[in-house]
Motif scaffolding. Structure first.
Motif, short mmCIF file in Angstrom:
data_model
loop_
_atom_site.label_atom_id
_atom_site.label_comp_id
_atom_site.label_asym_id
_atom_site.label_seq_id
_atom_site.Cartn_x
_atom_site.Cartn_y
_atom_site.Cartn_z
N GLU A 206 0.88 -1.16 0.00
CA GLU A 206 0.00 0.00 0.00
C GLU A 206 0.92 1.22 0.00
OE1 GLU A 206 -3.89 1.24 2.50
OE2 GLU A 206 -2.01 1.27 3.65
N LEU A 207 1.05 1.86 -1.17
CA LEU A 207 1.97 2.98 -1.32
C LEU A 207 1.20 4.30 -1.31
CD1 LEU A 207 4.78 4.17 -1.86
CD2 LEU A 207 4.34 3.84 -4.32
N GLY A 208 1.52 5.14 -0.34
CA GLY A 208 0.90 6.46 -0.26
C GLY A 208 1.94 7.54 -0.49
N ILE A 209 1.54 8.60 -1.19
CA ILE A 209 2.40 9.75 -1.40
C ILE A 209 1.78 10.94 -0.67
CG2 ILE A 209 3.50 11.26 -3.07
CD1 ILE A 209 4.37 8.36 -3.37
N VAL A 210 2.59 11.64 0.12
CA VAL A 210 2.12 12.85 0.79
C VAL A 210 2.55 14.04 -0.06
CG1 VAL A 210 2.26 14.28 2.85
CG2 VAL A 210 2.27 11.78 3.06
N PRO A 211 1.60 14.68 -0.75
CA PRO A 211 1.95 15.79 -1.64
C PRO A 211 2.45 17.02 -0.87
CG PRO A 211 -0.23 14.91 -2.14
CD PRO A 211 0.18 14.36 -0.81
N LEU A 212 3.26 17.82 -1.55
CA LEU A 212 3.73 19.06 -0.93
C LEU A 212 2.56 19.98 -0.59
CD1 LEU A 212 6.95 20.03 -2.89
CD2 LEU A 212 6.70 19.94 -0.40
N SER A 213 1.48 19.87 -1.35
CA SER A 213 0.32 20.75 -1.14
C SER A 213 -0.58 20.28 0.00
CB SER A 213 -0.51 20.83 -2.42
OG SER A 213 -0.95 19.52 -2.81
N ALA A 214 -0.30 19.10 0.55
CA ALA A 214 -1.17 18.54 1.59
C ALA A 214 -1.01 19.27 2.91
CB ALA A 214 -0.88 17.05 1.77
N SER A 215 -2.09 19.37 3.65
CA SER A 215 -2.05 19.90 5.01
C SER A 215 -1.53 18.79 5.93
CB SER A 215 -3.45 20.33 5.43
OG SER A 215 -3.45 20.76 6.77
N LEU A 216 -0.56 19.13 6.78
CA LEU A 216 0.07 18.13 7.64
C LEU A 216 -0.29 18.35 9.10
CD1 LEU A 216 3.68 18.12 6.13
CD2 LEU A 216 1.82 16.54 5.60
N LYS A 217 -0.59 17.26 9.81
CA LYS A 217 -0.89 17.35 11.23
C LYS A 217 0.37 17.35 12.08
CE LYS A 217 -5.57 15.47 11.32
NZ LYS A 217 -6.46 14.46 11.94
N VAL A 218 1.47 16.80 11.51
CA VAL A 218 2.77 16.78 12.19
C VAL A 218 3.84 17.16 11.17
CG1 VAL A 218 2.13 15.06 13.92
CG2 VAL A 218 3.08 14.32 11.72
N PRO A 219 4.98 17.72 11.60
CA PRO A 219 6.06 18.01 10.66
C PRO A 219 6.58 16.71 10.04
CG PRO A 219 6.39 19.16 12.74
CD PRO A 219 5.28 18.17 12.96
N PRO A 220 7.12 16.76 8.82
CA PRO A 220 7.58 15.54 8.16
C PRO A 220 8.64 14.77 8.96
CG PRO A 220 7.45 17.34 6.60
CD PRO A 220 7.22 17.94 7.95
N GLY A 221 9.60 15.49 9.54
CA GLY A 221 10.62 14.82 10.34
C GLY A 221 11.45 13.84 9.54
N ILE A 222 12.16 12.95 10.24
CA ILE A 222 13.01 11.97 9.56
C ILE A 222 12.27 10.66 9.36
CG2 ILE A 222 15.14 13.00 10.43
CD1 ILE A 222 15.23 10.88 12.58
N GLY A 223 12.82 9.84 8.49
CA GLY A 223 12.16 8.59 8.15
C GLY A 223 12.29 7.53 9.23
#
Length: 283
Positions: A206-223
């Motif tokens: 199940e591959l999801g992409i988080v677009p740059l335009s998406a509203s985020l609930k948390v900062p991206p942070g590290i992997g």
């Protein structure tokens, strides 16, 4: 879920067996090696299956007995990393990158449900050989580690066998900048994006992409990776953290779930990947 210590010990055992079977004088049996070392055959078996922890002396003797004394440094580096939750790159890469790849192979092989968030590069289990080669080369340059790049690439590619096992499920989230980061030649990234597009629709992924335009609930942070909701592996510039305490796992699960809410899937994910591919302007 086995601990990081057990997983690293199992990976060391796999490497010991490989060295025995590739002895310069021809494939050496476990019984034959035991006779050379003056050990019981059961000790050889326990070391190779990760049921017994080798000593530094055991590893030195093993390397000599299989006719590959140069492998002793690598084996000792693996041993030093067995018990630490904080695995510094300096220690892990003392003998090259393959040992790190082997440890991850064992960890993933022992897991059924794998979750990942990555904000820096395509995750290893979905990489093409050329992309993996570029990433590992950059790492070797940064850490000034031994250049066993081709062995490391082969080990990383072996990890992808899990994608075709019906019992395993991968839930992977990638941040859109990952699709556009030129940490490799543009032609290599183009092929990598083609590979990524082909993953969409696999029944084990199940591959999801988080677009740059998406509203985020948390900062991206590290992997990070989460294995069977019981262990977390986080990578930073200095070290890998292998965490299995309940608080660490719970926190990373919350972060993963929050990021998942911003992800797109299926045709929408394909569209984001396609746009990144077209931006490369490569036929």
């Amino acid at each position: 879920m086995s601990t990081d210590f057990q997983q690293a010990r199992a990976a060391l055992g796999v490497r010991l067996r490989e060295l025995r079977e590739s002895a310069p004088g021809g494939r050496l049996t476990g019984t034959g090696l035991a006779q050379r070392l003056g050990w019981t055959q059961s000790k050889v078996s326990k070391l190779e299956t990760g049921r017994q922890t080798a000593t530094a002396e055991d590893l030195q003797m093993w390397a000599e007995a299989v006719g590959q004394p140069e492998s002793a440094e690598e084996l000792l580096a693996r041993l030093r990393g067995l018990e630490s939750h904080i695995r510094s790159w300096r220690r892990q890469l003392a003998a090259g990158h393959r040992a790190v790849q082997d440890a991850h192979n064992v960890a993933q092989a022992n897991s059924s449900v794998l979750r990942a968030w990555e904000s820096s590069w395509i995750v290893g289990v979905l990489q093409t050989p050329d992309y993996a080669r570029a990433v590992l080369t950059r790492s070797a340059e940064l850490h000034q580690s031994p250049r066993d790049i081709e062995d490391a690439v082969r080990s990383r590619m072996k990890r992808q066998e899990g994608l075709y096992e019906s019992r395993r499920r991968y839930h992977i989230l990638l941040w859109e900048p990952v699709l556009r980061s030129l940490i490799c030649p543009a032609s290599v990234l183009a092929a990598q994006l083609d590979r990524l597009a082909g993953v969409v629709g696999m029944d084990t992924v199940e591959l999801g992409i988080v677009p740059l335009s998406a509203s985020l609930k948390v900062p991206p942070g590290i992997g990070f990776w989460i294995y069977d909701d019981a262990q977390v592996i986080v990578e930073n510039w200095h070290a890998e953290l292998w965490l299995d305490d309940a608080d660490s796992v719970s926190t990373h699960l919350k972060v993963w779930s929050a990021l998942q809410e911003s992800a797109v899937y299926g045709a929408d994910a394909q569209r984001v990947i396609s746009q990144a591919r077209q931006a490369l302007d490569i036929a």
